[in-house]
Design a protein around this motif. Sequence first.
Motif, PDB file in Angstrom:
ATOM      1  N   ILE A  58     -42.921  43.121 179.707  1.00 18.64           N
ATOM      2  CA  ILE A  58     -43.025  44.042 178.564  1.00 18.64           C
ATOM      3  C   ILE A  58     -44.115  45.084 178.738  1.00 18.64           C
ATOM      4  O   ILE A  58     -43.945  46.222 178.498  1.00 18.64           O
ATOM      5  CB  ILE A  58     -43.151  43.185 177.476  1.00 18.64           C
ATOM      6  N   GLY A  59     -45.295  44.463 179.236  1.00 19.37           N
ATOM      7  CA  GLY A  59     -46.440  45.533 179.179  1.00 19.37           C
ATOM      8  C   GLY A  59     -46.474  46.441 180.370  1.00 19.37           C
ATOM      9  O   GLY A  59     -47.562  46.903 180.641  1.00 19.37           O
ATOM     10  N   ASN A  60     -45.433  46.415 181.426  1.00 21.88           N
ATOM     11  CA  ASN A  60     -45.445  47.098 182.703  1.00 21.88           C
ATOM     12  C   ASN A  60     -45.701  48.701 182.405  1.00 21.88           C
ATOM     13  O   ASN A  60     -44.664  49.250 181.644  1.00 21.88           O
ATOM     14  CB  ASN A  60     -44.266  46.849 183.455  1.00 21.88           C
ATOM     15  N   LEU A  61     -46.761  49.210 182.627  1.00 14.86           N
ATOM     16  CA  LEU A  61     -47.096  50.636 182.342  1.00 14.86           C
ATOM     17  C   LEU A  61     -46.235  51.736 183.141  1.00 14.86           C
ATOM     18  O   LEU A  61     -46.179  53.002 182.796  1.00 14.86           O
ATOM     19  CB  LEU A  61     -48.416  51.080 182.438  1.00 14.86           C
ATOM     20  N   SER A  62     -45.466  51.268 184.028  1.00 12.95           N
ATOM     21  CA  SER A  62     -44.668  51.966 184.826  1.00 12.95           C
ATOM     22  C   SER A  62     -43.569  52.575 183.885  1.00 12.95           C
ATOM     23  O   SER A  62     -42.695  53.357 184.066  1.00 12.95           O
ATOM     24  CB  SER A  62     -44.175  51.489 185.989  1.00 12.95           C
ATOM     25  N   GLY A  78     -42.604  61.060 175.586  1.00 18.04           N
ATOM     26  CA  GLY A  78     -42.837  60.834 176.880  1.00 18.04           C
ATOM     27  C   GLY A  78     -42.739  59.404 177.405  1.00 18.04           C
ATOM     28  O   GLY A  78     -42.915  58.537 176.469  1.00 18.04           O
ATOM     29  N   ASN A  79     -42.611  59.232 178.446  1.00 19.17           N
ATOM     30  CA  ASN A  79     -42.489  57.643 179.113  1.00 19.17           C
ATOM     31  C   ASN A  79     -42.989  57.869 180.621  1.00 19.17           C
ATOM     32  O   ASN A  79     -42.788  58.861 181.084  1.00 19.17           O
ATOM     33  CB  ASN A  79     -41.266  57.230 178.865  1.00 19.17           C
ATOM     34  N   PHE A  80     -43.596  56.883 181.071  1.00 22.77           N
ATOM     35  CA  PHE A  80     -44.057  56.928 182.559  1.00 22.77           C
ATOM     36  C   PHE A  80     -42.807  57.052 183.488  1.00 22.77           C
ATOM     37  O   PHE A  80     -43.043  57.225 184.578  1.00 22.77           O
ATOM     38  CB  PHE A  80     -44.784  55.752 182.783  1.00 22.77           C
ATOM     39  N   ASN A  81     -41.704  56.530 182.955  1.00 22.01           N
ATOM     40  CA  ASN A  81     -40.578  56.569 183.791  1.00 22.01           C
ATOM     41  C   ASN A  81     -39.408  57.792 183.312  1.00 22.01           C
ATOM     42  O   ASN A  81     -38.449  57.773 183.870  1.00 22.01           O
ATOM     43  CB  ASN A  81     -39.596  55.542 183.572  1.00 22.01           C
ATOM     44  N   GLY A  82     -39.862  58.898 182.809  1.00 22.35           N
ATOM     45  CA  GLY A  82     -39.089  60.071 182.430  1.00 22.35           C
ATOM     46  C   GLY A  82     -39.724  60.425 180.729  1.00 22.35           C
ATOM     47  O   GLY A  82     -40.554  60.356 180.124  1.00 22.35           O
ATOM     48  N   PHE A  83     -38.434  60.705 179.947  1.00 21.86           N
ATOM     49  CA  PHE A  83     -38.703  61.013 178.545  1.00 21.86           C
ATOM     50  C   PHE A  83     -37.406  60.730 177.942  1.00 21.86           C
ATOM     51  O   PHE A  83     -36.178  60.567 178.366  1.00 21.86           O
ATOM     52  CB  PHE A  83     -39.135  62.266 178.347  1.00 21.86           C
ATOM     53  N   ASN A  84     -37.420  60.675 176.440  1.00 25.12           N
ATOM     54  CA  ASN A  84     -36.331  60.531 175.532  1.00 25.12           C
ATOM     55  C   ASN A  84     -36.269  61.483 174.616  1.00 25.12           C
ATOM     56  O   ASN A  84     -37.627  61.797 174.081  1.00 25.12           O
ATOM     57  CB  ASN A  84     -36.322  59.128 175.120  1.00 25.12           C
ATOM     58  N   ILE A  85     -35.224  61.874 174.047  1.00 27.92           N
ATOM     59  CA  ILE A  85     -35.204  62.779 172.987  1.00 27.92           C
ATOM     60  C   ILE A  85     -34.201  62.159 171.882  1.00 27.92           C
ATOM     61  O   ILE A  85     -33.259  61.764 171.943  1.00 27.92           O
ATOM     62  CB  ILE A  85     -34.351  64.324 173.443  1.00 27.92           C
ATOM     63  N   TYR A  86     -35.090  62.342 170.687  1.00 26.19           N
ATOM     64  CA  TYR A  86     -34.279  61.801 169.330  1.00 26.19           C
ATOM     65  C   TYR A  86     -34.237  63.077 168.404  1.00 26.19           C
ATOM     66  O   TYR A  86     -34.928  63.709 168.101  1.00 26.19           O
ATOM     67  CB  TYR A  86     -35.309  60.926 168.895  1.00 26.19           C
ATOM     68  N   ASP A  87     -33.184  62.872 167.808  1.00 25.99           N
ATOM     69  CA  ASP A  87     -32.754  63.720 166.674  1.00 25.99           C
ATOM     70  C   ASP A  87     -32.997  62.970 165.365  1.00 25.99           C
ATOM     71  O   ASP A  87     -32.742  62.104 165.114  1.00 25.99           O
ATOM     72  CB  ASP A  87     -31.005  63.750 166.696  1.00 25.99           C
ATOM     73  N   ILE A  88     -34.246  63.785 165.012  1.00 26.28           N
ATOM     74  CA  ILE A  88     -34.930  63.411 163.688  1.00 26.28           C
ATOM     75  C   ILE A  88     -34.609  64.102 162.474  1.00 26.28           C
ATOM     76  O   ILE A  88     -35.435  64.195 161.418  1.00 26.28           O
ATOM     77  CB  ILE A  88     -36.354  63.233 164.023  1.00 26.28           C
ATOM     78  N   SER A  89     -33.160  64.833 162.346  1.00 31.18           N
ATOM     79  CA  SER A  89     -32.993  65.632 161.185  1.00 31.18           C
ATOM     80  C   SER A  89     -32.914  64.679 160.036  1.00 31.18           C
ATOM     81  O   SER A  89     -32.995  65.223 158.866  1.00 31.18           O
ATOM     82  CB  SER A  89     -31.763  66.174 161.488  1.00 31.18           C
ATOM     83  N   GLY A 454     -44.260  57.695 165.410  1.00 27.49           N
ATOM     84  CA  GLY A 454     -45.301  56.879 166.052  1.00 27.49           C
ATOM     85  C   GLY A 454     -44.417  56.757 167.547  1.00 27.49           C
ATOM     86  O   GLY A 454     -43.299  56.198 167.446  1.00 27.49           O
ATOM     87  N   SER A 455     -45.362  56.952 168.623  1.00 29.84           N
ATOM     88  CA  SER A 455     -44.621  56.658 170.072  1.00 29.84           C
ATOM     89  C   SER A 455     -45.331  55.154 170.404  1.00 29.84           C
ATOM     90  O   SER A 455     -46.575  55.141 170.501  1.00 29.84           O
ATOM     91  CB  SER A 455     -45.155  57.616 171.078  1.00 29.84           C
ATOM     92  N   GLU A 456     -44.534  54.280 170.509  1.00 29.42           N
ATOM     93  CA  GLU A 456     -45.187  52.827 170.555  1.00 29.42           C
ATOM     94  C   GLU A 456     -44.780  52.363 171.960  1.00 29.42           C
ATOM     95  O   GLU A 456     -43.877  52.426 172.526  1.00 29.42           O
ATOM     96  CB  GLU A 456     -44.286  51.980 169.730  1.00 29.42           C
ATOM     97  N   ILE A 457     -46.179  52.192 172.779  1.00 28.68           N
ATOM     98  CA  ILE A 457     -45.807  51.625 174.138  1.00 28.68           C
ATOM     99  C   ILE A 457     -44.950  51.024 174.776  1.00 28.68           C
ATOM    100  O   ILE A 457     -43.932  51.192 175.648  1.00 28.68           O
ATOM    101  CB  ILE A 457     -47.386  51.399 174.760  1.00 28.68           C
ATOM    102  N   ALA A 458     -44.705  49.699 174.180  1.00 25.59           N
ATOM    103  CA  ALA A 458     -43.900  48.779 174.461  1.00 25.59           C
ATOM    104  C   ALA A 458     -42.809  48.478 173.755  1.00 25.59           C
ATOM    105  O   ALA A 458     -41.787  48.145 174.131  1.00 25.59           O
ATOM    106  CB  ALA A 458     -44.909  47.542 174.549  1.00 25.59           C
ATOM    107  N   ARG A 459     -42.810  49.038 172.265  1.00 29.17           N
ATOM    108  CA  ARG A 459     -41.778  48.478 171.595  1.00 29.17           C
ATOM    109  C   ARG A 459     -40.664  49.676 171.357  1.00 29.17           C
ATOM    110  O   ARG A 459     -39.811  49.547 171.036  1.00 29.17           O
ATOM    111  CB  ARG A 459     -42.314  48.171 170.160  1.00 29.17           C
ATOM    112  N   GLY A 460     -41.140  51.074 171.283  1.00 28.25           N
ATOM    113  CA  GLY A 460     -40.224  52.098 170.927  1.00 28.25           C
ATOM    114  C   GLY A 460     -40.580  53.082 170.261  1.00 28.25           C
ATOM    115  O   GLY A 460     -41.857  53.886 170.384  1.00 28.25           O
TER     116      GLY A 460
END
Length: 578
Positions: A58-62, A78-89, A454-460
């Motif tokens: 779970i704690g793999n920083l990659s 952002g993420n060390f493996n790319g990125f995700n986009i969320y609709d927050i409307s 909040g961007s949570e490193i291990a959880r989401g």
Amino acid sequence: MVATGAIVVGLLPATAMADADPRIELGAGWLDAQEASSGLQRLAHRDRPEGFFQSTNIGNLSYANSDMAFGGDYAFVGNFNGFNIYDISTPANPVLTTSVVCPGGQGDMSVYGNLLFMSVEETRGRLDCGTQGASGTVNPDRFRGVRVFDVSDIRNPVQVAAVQTCRGSHTHSLVTSKNDPDNVYVYVSGTSSVRSGSELAGCANTAATDPNTAQWRIDVIKVPLAAPETAAIVSQPRLFTDPETGAVNGLQNTPQTPRHPSGSSWSPQPVTTHCHDITAYPEIGLAAAACAGNGLLLDISDPVNPVRLDEVSDPNFAYWHSATINNDGTKVVFTDEWGGGTGARCRTTDQPSWGANAIFDIVDRKMTFRSYYKLPVPQTLQENCVAHNGSLVPVPGRDIMVQAWYQGGLSAFDFTDSANPREIAFFDRGPINAASLVTGGFWSGYYYNGNVYGSEIARGFDTFALTPSKDLDQAEIDAAALVHFDRFNAQHQPQVTWPASFEVVRARYAQALRTGTMKKNVADNVKKFVDRAERFNDGPQKHAAVAQLRAVSNQLNPYDKEQAALIKALLDLADALG
């Protein structure tokens, strides 16, 4: 200038809150840890999507989540493996819209119009975003620097530029200028090793005596908005130069003491060979740069050629990490990432001046130390915890910041009185693992258009709403929500203005009430006439209601700071209503 090790009056060692604070001894778990909150209501949580975590590690920083940016109805995580986009409307129901696998760390994000910028630092990064890595000391496919994506089609981001730098991009910051609307500038902070000159021409890992050394500088990328594919480095400012000797390593080159005040080894080293993060505030022509061993104040009126105005150091700071300037441009908050973000630094034995914020007043473009602020509750040995990324909450008349503390959770604090900051809200989870330290927690906590994210490193990814308390009135929350931006990057601070409105009047009224200096009959009259003005502002009694707003303002004390602010809000509203 050196900040002393004074402890803020009222900021108690972590043990002081142990008996009362609900954050103490929260149960552990990856996705089922216990939670505690006050003044921050979690609205939704979204786990990291497939391709962005390893359930066996779970704690793999990659695969760690990192920084965030916002544009329109979207959060770019952002993420060390790319990125995700969320609709927050709908903040209570964020929807994952797009995932892009593009490894390389650090994954720092910024948005400007239809352009998305991404920091890439690690040697595994590739020009083609491939997952196979880039082996060897020299590899023509390797990419380290800043990627530029066109996100006009939010479901199909397209990389349009990739600007290589000698040390990669640990972070970056956007800088704009009203005199140059056709371009945006990117200040690149590279903190990693210098790549071989055989891989990228001009890269030299040499001493400060070499005028071409890739250390002791930042990179400035110019991005023409009409042709982002032509983005390129246009300057490499030497911000640390000694003005008398010309030495490029003119700031802190060794720790001020052989060991950290805690008695441990320095981690990281507070040595100024680079900047970690730079926060630009273009409307006032200033930036604050956190540069490992020093905090700097910069003049950025010419974005290509920033000029150092002032520098500070602190014997308690292990690593000057990031900065936030208040809306008036009169204060700056610097963070100390003692332990580099992976260590437990909020233990009962840790002083409030270690791994904390340092708050400075800005007077005549110079910085004066005022106080420290640290998360005022202890965390366990199983939780990495130290000051990290945050942003302002735009409550009129107050300096409030929400901030991530890794596994210390989120903390909102008021630093209007820069000598006496105090926490006003928080959210926290228990450790990921009850038996050992697994890296996780909030990388960033940012306010955007009425909510906290909040961007949570291990959880989401998490969304929050501020809730009223004795320290924050609903009227103040409503006034903050009036502030709406088309985009938000925490390191590209916008100037906040509030419209003349009933929300602002009620926020100022709440603040005046909180001081206890307003006479009861006057307070009752203000409330009565404001309520009446709102009821009648579109009817035949509108002019009478406006007249009453003006009349009741005369009952207030103009020599009382909070009442004077209320008077102005009342008169501004009366003028707006006509």
